[in-house]
Motif scaffolding. Structure first.
Motif, PDB file in Angstrom:
ATOM      1  N   GLU A 101      -3.639  -1.019   0.289  1.00  0.00           N
ATOM      2  CA  GLU A 101      -3.165   0.344   0.040  1.00  0.00           C
ATOM      3  C   GLU A 101      -3.133   1.196   1.302  1.00  0.00           C
ATOM      4  O   GLU A 101      -2.699   2.350   1.256  1.00  0.00           O
ATOM      5  CB  GLU A 101      -4.055   1.010  -1.012  1.00  0.00           C
ATOM      6  N   ILE A 102      -3.543   0.632   2.419  1.00  0.00           N
ATOM      7  CA  ILE A 102      -3.529   1.401   3.660  1.00  0.00           C
ATOM      8  C   ILE A 102      -2.116   1.863   4.005  1.00  0.00           C
ATOM      9  O   ILE A 102      -1.924   2.896   4.652  1.00  0.00           O
ATOM     10  CB  ILE A 102      -4.128   0.564   4.819  1.00  0.00           C
ATOM     11  N   TYR A 103      -1.116   1.110   3.537  1.00  0.00           N
ATOM     12  CA  TYR A 103       0.275   1.489   3.861  1.00  0.00           C
ATOM     13  C   TYR A 103       0.668   2.815   3.215  1.00  0.00           C
ATOM     14  O   TYR A 103       1.639   3.454   3.633  1.00  0.00           O
ATOM     15  CB  TYR A 103       1.245   0.385   3.430  1.00  0.00           C
ATOM     16  N   LYS A 109     -16.102  -5.502  -6.283  1.00  0.00           N
ATOM     17  CA  LYS A 109     -16.698  -4.461  -5.458  1.00  0.00           C
ATOM     18  C   LYS A 109     -15.839  -3.202  -5.430  1.00  0.00           C
ATOM     19  O   LYS A 109     -16.349  -2.085  -5.435  1.00  0.00           O
ATOM     20  CB  LYS A 109     -16.936  -4.987  -4.041  1.00  0.00           C
ATOM     21  N   ARG A 110     -14.519  -3.392  -5.411  1.00  0.00           N
ATOM     22  CA  ARG A 110     -13.628  -2.235  -5.456  1.00  0.00           C
ATOM     23  C   ARG A 110     -13.782  -1.479  -6.764  1.00  0.00           C
ATOM     24  O   ARG A 110     -13.835  -0.241  -6.781  1.00  0.00           O
ATOM     25  CB  ARG A 110     -12.174  -2.690  -5.284  1.00  0.00           C
ATOM     26  N   GLU A 111     -13.833  -2.206  -7.867  1.00  0.00           N
ATOM     27  CA  GLU A 111     -13.961  -1.561  -9.178  1.00  0.00           C
ATOM     28  C   GLU A 111     -15.303  -0.846  -9.329  1.00  0.00           C
ATOM     29  O   GLU A 111     -15.423   0.093 -10.114  1.00  0.00           O
ATOM     30  CB  GLU A 111     -13.770  -2.594 -10.282  1.00  0.00           C
ATOM     31  N   ALA A 112     -16.297  -1.304  -8.563  1.00  0.00           N
ATOM     32  CA  ALA A 112     -17.609  -0.653  -8.598  1.00  0.00           C
ATOM     33  C   ALA A 112     -17.658   0.568  -7.684  1.00  0.00           C
ATOM     34  O   ALA A 112     -18.715   1.196  -7.545  1.00  0.00           O
ATOM     35  CB  ALA A 112     -18.690  -1.654  -8.200  1.00  0.00           C
ATOM     36  N   GLY A 113     -16.522   0.893  -7.070  1.00  0.00           N
ATOM     37  CA  GLY A 113     -16.454   2.091  -6.235  1.00  0.00           C
ATOM     38  C   GLY A 113     -16.657   1.854  -4.755  1.00  0.00           C
ATOM     39  O   GLY A 113     -16.846   2.819  -3.999  1.00  0.00           O
ATOM     40  N   GLY A 114     -16.611   0.598  -4.332  1.00  0.00           N
ATOM     41  CA  GLY A 114     -16.812   0.296  -2.925  1.00  0.00           C
ATOM     42  C   GLY A 114     -15.731   0.905  -2.054  1.00  0.00           C
ATOM     43  O   GLY A 114     -14.550   0.886  -2.394  1.00  0.00           O
ATOM     44  N   HIS A 115     -16.131   1.458  -0.922  1.00  0.00           N
ATOM     45  CA  HIS A 115     -15.185   2.066   0.005  1.00  0.00           C
ATOM     46  C   HIS A 115     -14.467   0.995   0.820  1.00  0.00           C
ATOM     47  O   HIS A 115     -14.973  -0.115   1.001  1.00  0.00           O
ATOM     48  CB  HIS A 115     -15.909   3.024   0.956  1.00  0.00           C
ATOM     49  N   THR A 116     -13.284   1.338   1.313  1.00  0.00           N
ATOM     50  CA  THR A 116     -12.506   0.463   2.173  1.00  0.00           C
ATOM     51  C   THR A 116     -12.008   1.255   3.376  1.00  0.00           C
ATOM     52  O   THR A 116     -12.302   2.457   3.518  1.00  0.00           O
ATOM     53  CB  THR A 116     -11.295  -0.142   1.431  1.00  0.00           C
ATOM     54  N   ILE A 117     -11.219   0.619   4.209  1.00  0.00           N
ATOM     55  CA  ILE A 117     -10.668   1.286   5.382  1.00  0.00           C
ATOM     56  C   ILE A 117      -9.808   2.482   4.996  1.00  0.00           C
ATOM     57  O   ILE A 117      -9.671   3.439   5.769  1.00  0.00           O
ATOM     58  CB  ILE A 117      -9.866   0.279   6.242  1.00  0.00           C
ATOM     59  N   VAL A 118      -9.262   2.473   3.791  1.00  0.00           N
ATOM     60  CA  VAL A 118      -8.467   3.612   3.327  1.00  0.00           C
ATOM     61  C   VAL A 118      -9.309   4.881   3.306  1.00  0.00           C
ATOM     62  O   VAL A 118      -8.837   5.969   3.660  1.00  0.00           O
ATOM     63  CB  VAL A 118      -7.870   3.337   1.929  1.00  0.00           C
ATOM     64  N   PRO A 128      -1.492  -6.991  14.199  1.00  0.00           N
ATOM     65  CA  PRO A 128      -0.828  -7.688  15.307  1.00  0.00           C
ATOM     66  C   PRO A 128       0.433  -7.008  15.812  1.00  0.00           C
ATOM     67  O   PRO A 128       1.252  -7.647  16.466  1.00  0.00           O
ATOM     68  CB  PRO A 128      -0.500  -9.055  14.686  1.00  0.00           C
ATOM     69  N   THR A 129       0.603  -5.738  15.511  1.00  0.00           N
ATOM     70  CA  THR A 129       1.790  -5.006  15.975  1.00  0.00           C
ATOM     71  C   THR A 129       1.361  -3.616  16.446  1.00  0.00           C
ATOM     72  O   THR A 129       0.393  -3.046  15.926  1.00  0.00           O
ATOM     73  CB  THR A 129       2.832  -4.833  14.843  1.00  0.00           C
ATOM     74  N   PRO A 130       2.094  -3.043  17.417  1.00  0.00           N
ATOM     75  CA  PRO A 130       1.788  -1.669  17.833  1.00  0.00           C
ATOM     76  C   PRO A 130       1.963  -0.715  16.655  1.00  0.00           C
ATOM     77  O   PRO A 130       2.965  -0.778  15.942  1.00  0.00           O
ATOM     78  CB  PRO A 130       2.828  -1.397  18.925  1.00  0.00           C
ATOM     79  N   SER A 131       0.997   0.136  16.409  1.00  0.00           N
ATOM     80  CA  SER A 131       1.036   1.035  15.261  1.00  0.00           C
ATOM     81  C   SER A 131      -0.020   2.110  15.452  1.00  0.00           C
ATOM     82  O   SER A 131      -0.822   2.067  16.397  1.00  0.00           O
ATOM     83  CB  SER A 131       0.742   0.269  13.965  1.00  0.00           C
ATOM     84  N   HIS A 132      -0.025   3.078  14.540  1.00  0.00           N
ATOM     85  CA  HIS A 132      -1.071   4.099  14.566  1.00  0.00           C
ATOM     86  C   HIS A 132      -2.453   3.457  14.396  1.00  0.00           C
ATOM     87  O   HIS A 132      -3.447   3.962  14.930  1.00  0.00           O
ATOM     88  CB  HIS A 132      -0.845   5.119  13.457  1.00  0.00           C
ATOM     89  N   TYR A 133      -2.502   2.354  13.656  1.00  0.00           N
ATOM     90  CA  TYR A 133      -3.797   1.715  13.403  1.00  0.00           C
ATOM     91  C   TYR A 133      -4.308   0.995  14.636  1.00  0.00           C
ATOM     92  O   TYR A 133      -5.511   1.022  14.938  1.00  0.00           O
ATOM     93  CB  TYR A 133      -3.684   0.769  12.205  1.00  0.00           C
ATOM     94  N   ASP A 144      -6.554  -4.619   9.832  1.00  0.00           N
ATOM     95  CA  ASP A 144      -5.279  -5.293   9.614  1.00  0.00           C
ATOM     96  C   ASP A 144      -4.855  -5.096   8.160  1.00  0.00           C
ATOM     97  O   ASP A 144      -5.633  -5.421   7.249  1.00  0.00           O
ATOM     98  CB  ASP A 144      -5.427  -6.782   9.922  1.00  0.00           C
ATOM     99  N   PRO A 145      -3.645  -4.560   7.895  1.00  0.00           N
ATOM    100  CA  PRO A 145      -3.211  -4.347   6.508  1.00  0.00           C
ATOM    101  C   PRO A 145      -3.225  -5.611   5.652  1.00  0.00           C
ATOM    102  O   PRO A 145      -3.300  -5.525   4.423  1.00  0.00           O
ATOM    103  CB  PRO A 145      -1.779  -3.808   6.668  1.00  0.00           C
ATOM    104  N   GLN A 146      -3.177  -6.793   6.279  1.00  0.00           N
ATOM    105  CA  GLN A 146      -3.249  -8.039   5.507  1.00  0.00           C
ATOM    106  C   GLN A 146      -4.675  -8.370   5.089  1.00  0.00           C
ATOM    107  O   GLN A 146      -4.896  -9.285   4.325  1.00  0.00           O
ATOM    108  CB  GLN A 146      -2.677  -9.183   6.342  1.00  0.00           C
ATOM    109  N   PHE A 147      -5.626  -7.633   5.593  1.00  0.00           N
ATOM    110  CA  PHE A 147      -7.078  -7.751   5.361  1.00  0.00           C
ATOM    111  C   PHE A 147      -7.585  -9.189   5.293  1.00  0.00           C
ATOM    112  O   PHE A 147      -8.419  -9.561   4.477  1.00  0.00           O
ATOM    113  CB  PHE A 147      -7.525  -6.894   4.167  1.00  0.00           C
ATOM    114  N   ASN A 148      -7.155 -10.005   6.250  1.00  0.00           N
ATOM    115  CA  ASN A 148      -7.611 -11.390   6.302  1.00  0.00           C
ATOM    116  C   ASN A 148      -9.081 -11.501   6.686  1.00  0.00           C
ATOM    117  O   ASN A 148      -9.774 -12.425   6.243  1.00  0.00           O
ATOM    118  CB  ASN A 148      -6.755 -12.190   7.292  1.00  0.00           C
ATOM    119  N   ALA A 149      -9.564 -10.588   7.533  1.00  0.00           N
ATOM    120  CA  ALA A 149     -10.976 -10.641   7.909  1.00  0.00           C
ATOM    121  C   ALA A 149     -11.864 -10.467   6.677  1.00  0.00           C
ATOM    122  O   ALA A 149     -12.887 -11.150   6.527  1.00  0.00           O
ATOM    123  CB  ALA A 149     -11.286  -9.554   8.945  1.00  0.00           C
ATOM    124  N   THR A 150     -11.471  -9.561   5.803  1.00  0.00           N
ATOM    125  CA  THR A 150     -12.226  -9.351   4.560  1.00  0.00           C
ATOM    126  C   THR A 150     -12.227 -10.603   3.713  1.00  0.00           C
ATOM    127  O   THR A 150     -13.253 -10.991   3.131  1.00  0.00           O
ATOM    128  CB  THR A 150     -11.614  -8.179   3.778  1.00  0.00           C
TER     129      THR A 150
END
Length: 278
Positions: free
Chosen positions: A112-114, A58-67, A150-155, A40-46
């Motif tokens: 940034e997935i958008y 974690k991002r600044e330490a180089g952690g990967h994301t869905i992107v 929550p919407t039809p999309s490529h994701y 979900d682009p809103q990344f509420n689960a995270t």
């Protein structure tokens, strides 16, 4: 390895709450190895698992994301000294989930997935499926739970194509009931167009108040509707303010001591396992 997408085309139905807490219960109550994927682009689960400060660290330490799963063409950068350069894309093989606790990992969401170009003809909607296939070969997990937009999309399409099953959280209200019939059409078209079989593993009523007429009407609709008959879980996630409040503090249902919610979650998780084993 079971791969289950939690899907609904309407927001505010408790989809993320259910996905995150079922993943947690599978790990804690059943000692299963779980990968949660926040699509979900809103990344509420995270945000249910990590505070803003922890996420940034974690991002600044180089952690990967869905992107990193979807973006096979990173943006070029320009240096006044070295000129233009294009960094190498992260291979699917090298994408590393974050470990929330032993046996419970997550591919976190990312605003940034958008920016990722998911235009037709590129095949990027299949990258999640290929990533999960690579993970499966390593035998790291028993379950993959995907929280979808929550919407039809490529994701959403990517999640469905990567999954063996889908589960539908539905809030007991008229608009939500209409939405799940529309959802079934979207899923059937995706399945037919891509030659991918995906089975509905059930419908879970969420954010429920059993004292209301809309609740009883929702149960009657699900039990009598030809598309959803026999799909409804016995466990019903109740509407509890404490759950919503503590979720923002990274406290999960099994942490907060709200008896009805804990019992419902346990029932739902047990039934999910039972249906998958049937």
């Amino acid at each position: 390895m079971e791969v289950v997408s939690f899907v609904n085309m309407k927001g505010g139905v408790g989809k993320t709450t259910l996905a995150v807490n079922v993943a947690d219960a599978l790990n804690r109550r059943h000692d299963l190895r779980v990968l949660l994927i926040d699509l979900d682009p809103q990344f509420n689960a995270t945000q249910c698992l990590y505070s803003g400060e922890e996420y940034v660290e974690k991002r600044e330490a180089g952690g990967h994301t869905i992107v990193n799963v979807f973006n096979d063409t990173p943006a070029s950068s320009v240096s006044p000294v070295k000129g233009a350069s294009v960094p190498a894309a992260t291979s699917l093989e090298s994408v590393k989930p974050w470990t929330f606790r032993l046996g419970f990992d997550i591919i976190p969401g990312d605003l940034e997935i958008y920016r990722v170009d998911m235009g037709s003809g590129q095949g990027k909607e299949l990258r999640l499926k290929r990533f999960i296939e690579k993970v499966s070969k390593k035998d790291l997990y028993d379950f993959v739970i995907i929280d979808t937009p929550p919407t039809p999309s490529h994701y959403m399409m990517a999640a469905l194509l990567a999954s063996k099953h889908y589960l539908v959280p539905v809030k007991p209200e008229p608009l939500s009931r209409v939405g799940i019939d529309l959802l079934r059409g979207v899923i059937d078209r995706t399945s037919e167009n891509h030659g991918h079989d995906i089975e509905c593993i059930g419908v879970v009523v969420t954010l429920a108040d059993a004292r209301t007429k809309v609740y009883s009407d929702a149960l009657a609709f699900l039990d009598q509707n030809a598309l959803w008959r026999n799909k409804r879980y016995k466990g019903v996630l109740p509407h509890r303010t404490a759950v919503a409040r503590e979720q923002g503090n990274q406290s999960l249902i099994l942490d907060i001591g709200e008896r009805d919610s804990m019992l419902a979650l346990t029932t739902i998780t047990n039934e999910l396992i039972s249906r998958l084993q049937a």
